[in-house]
Design a protein around this motif. Structure first.
Motif, mmCIF file in Angstrom:
data_model
loop_
_atom_site.group_PDB
_atom_site.id
_atom_site.type_symbol
_atom_site.label_atom_id
_atom_site.label_comp_id
_atom_site.label_asym_id
_atom_site.label_seq_id
_atom_site.Cartn_x
_atom_site.Cartn_y
_atom_site.Cartn_z
ATOM 1 N N GLU A 1 0.814 -1.217 0.000
ATOM 2 C CA GLU A 1 0.000 0.000 0.000
ATOM 3 C C GLU A 1 0.849 1.269 0.000
ATOM 4 O O GLU A 1 0.568 2.224 -0.702
ATOM 5 N N LYS A 2 1.898 1.271 0.840
ATOM 6 C CA LYS A 2 2.631 2.525 1.064
ATOM 7 C C LYS A 2 3.716 2.789 0.021
ATOM 8 O O LYS A 2 4.286 3.878 0.010
ATOM 9 N N SER A 3 4.016 1.791 -0.801
ATOM 10 C CA SER A 3 5.129 1.969 -1.734
ATOM 11 C C SER A 3 4.744 2.860 -2.913
ATOM 12 O O SER A 3 3.683 2.704 -3.515
ATOM 13 N N ARG A 4 5.646 3.796 -3.251
ATOM 14 C CA ARG A 4 5.413 4.706 -4.380
ATOM 15 C C ARG A 4 5.427 3.927 -5.695
ATOM 16 O O ARG A 4 4.585 4.128 -6.566
ATOM 17 N N GLU B 1 2.308 1.965 -6.024
ATOM 18 C CA GLU B 1 1.179 2.800 -6.460
ATOM 19 C C GLU B 1 1.251 3.030 -7.972
ATOM 20 O O GLU B 1 0.243 2.958 -8.686
#
Lengths: 263, 90
Positions: free
Chosen positions: A222-225, A228
């Motif tokens: 979820e948090k990875s650029r 995304e």
């Protein structure tokens, strides 16, 4: 309607295999039935990047030569119930299959899968010709380096020459800090040079190495650029209109906090 | 120091990369023989309105040449067109 997509680049090491694994996992996570084919015969890698290296029994060449049934060579990825991998052979060479055989294989898979994604080997020889033979469209992966962009241009020419007119560009490993100070070509620069449409931009992200180390795709983090960016690319492949993400980390919420702490 | 030279030295490395790529791709992509023939015949059509050309010694090609500021190479269409006679204008 199933869709056969080849991930290609010309130059090696720009992220074809990482892209294939993340697009595959991303589409599967979004509920699509996906099969990934590693066409890099002799240099099998998609299996290890995906963490499926211990489950390889049969391979692409076994299927083509009729040594096993297609179904028994497909490895089911337990993390994504609708994701399958057909690994490359490691001991054969690239001439073990022909473009006609690859096309037949892709067409056979169309009945059972929404997306058939081919990981193309580097280079422009037989391996490339095999990989593109059955494809409807192509994603051309490049990085903002002169060598990768030049090779991408060559590949675009070869795709057209082989009758593939639907291709889009994926610019990988973009470093915003370097683009800002004028030391790296931006996606606009690269599009200007190559003159083709964009499917997405993936920022340079250390987590890519970490995820490959662990054999876990980054697209579900979820948090990875970069994750995304890959999720956005998957949605664009499915026909959604997704705006390009802002790559500048100093702009987002996290960047805002960082600025506050600095002051 | 020359005003433009000053600017050129400050050119970012990505601008240098873009310039070099554009030039090298011009060569990589090449201009097909067919297209070159079309270009030749269209240039001839225009020139024929005003002068007589020695067609067999016509030479048109894409090459590289030094830019005006002398800082880099740029692509150029070079034509060597021998004139037989200039037509009289009425």
């Amino acid at each position: 309607m199933s869709d056969v997509i080849v991930i290609t680049s010309g130059k090696g090491g720009v992220g074809k295999t990482t892209t294939t694994s993340n697009i595959g996992a991303g589409l599967a996570a979004m509920g699509k039935k996906v099969v990934l084919i590693d066409t890099d015969i002799g240099l099998r890698n998609l299996d290890i990047v995906m963490g499926l290296e211990n489950r390889v029994v049969f391979n692409l060449v076994d299927v083509i030569e009729g040594e096993c049934k297609l179904k028994s060579a497909l490895i089911k990825d337990k993390r994504f119930p609708s994701l399958f991998l057909l690994p490359a052979a490691q001991t054969k060479d690239k001439d073990a299959v022909t473009p006609e055989q690859m096309k037949e294989l892709c067409d056979e898979l169309r009945d059972s899968y929404d997306y058939i994604i081919l990981d193309c080997p580097a280079g422009i020889e037989n391996g490339f010709k095999n990989a593109i033979a059955g494809a409807d469209r192509a994603l051309v992966v490049t990085t903002p380096e002169v060598s990768a962009v030049r090779d991408a241009d060559k590949i675009i020419g070869m795709l057209s020459a082989h009758g593939i007119s639907d291709y889009r560009l994926l610019v990988n490993r973009v470093r915003v800090d370097m683009v800002k100070r004028g030391d790296m070509m931006s996606m606009e620069d690269i599009m200007d040079i190559l003159g083709i449409g964009l499917i997405g931009v993936v920022p340079d992200d250390q987590d890519i190495i970490v995820s490959a180390n662990r054999g876990e795709p980054i697209v579900t983090m979820e948090k990875s650029r970069a994750g995304e960016a890959y999720r956005n690319i998957c949605r664009r492949l499915m026909g959604e209109d997704v705006p390009l993400m802002d790559l500048d980390p100093s702009k987002g919420l996290v960047g805002l906090f960082k600025k506050w702490f600095k002051n | 120091m020359d005003f433009f030279k000053f600017f050129n030295k400050n050119k970012t490395s990505k601008d240098v990369a873009k310039d070099r790529l554009k030039l090298v791709l011009m060569g990589d992509r090449g201009v097909s023989a067919d297209l070159m023939e079309t270009i030749k015949s269209e240039i001839m059509q225009v020139l024929n309105k005003y002068m007589e050309i020695q067609t067999d010694e016509l030479d048109i090609q894409i090459t590289k040449t030094q830019s005006e500021d002398g800082e880099r190479m740029v692509p150029a269409l070079v034509a060597n067109i021998p004139i037989k006679n200039v037509k009289k204008r009425n």
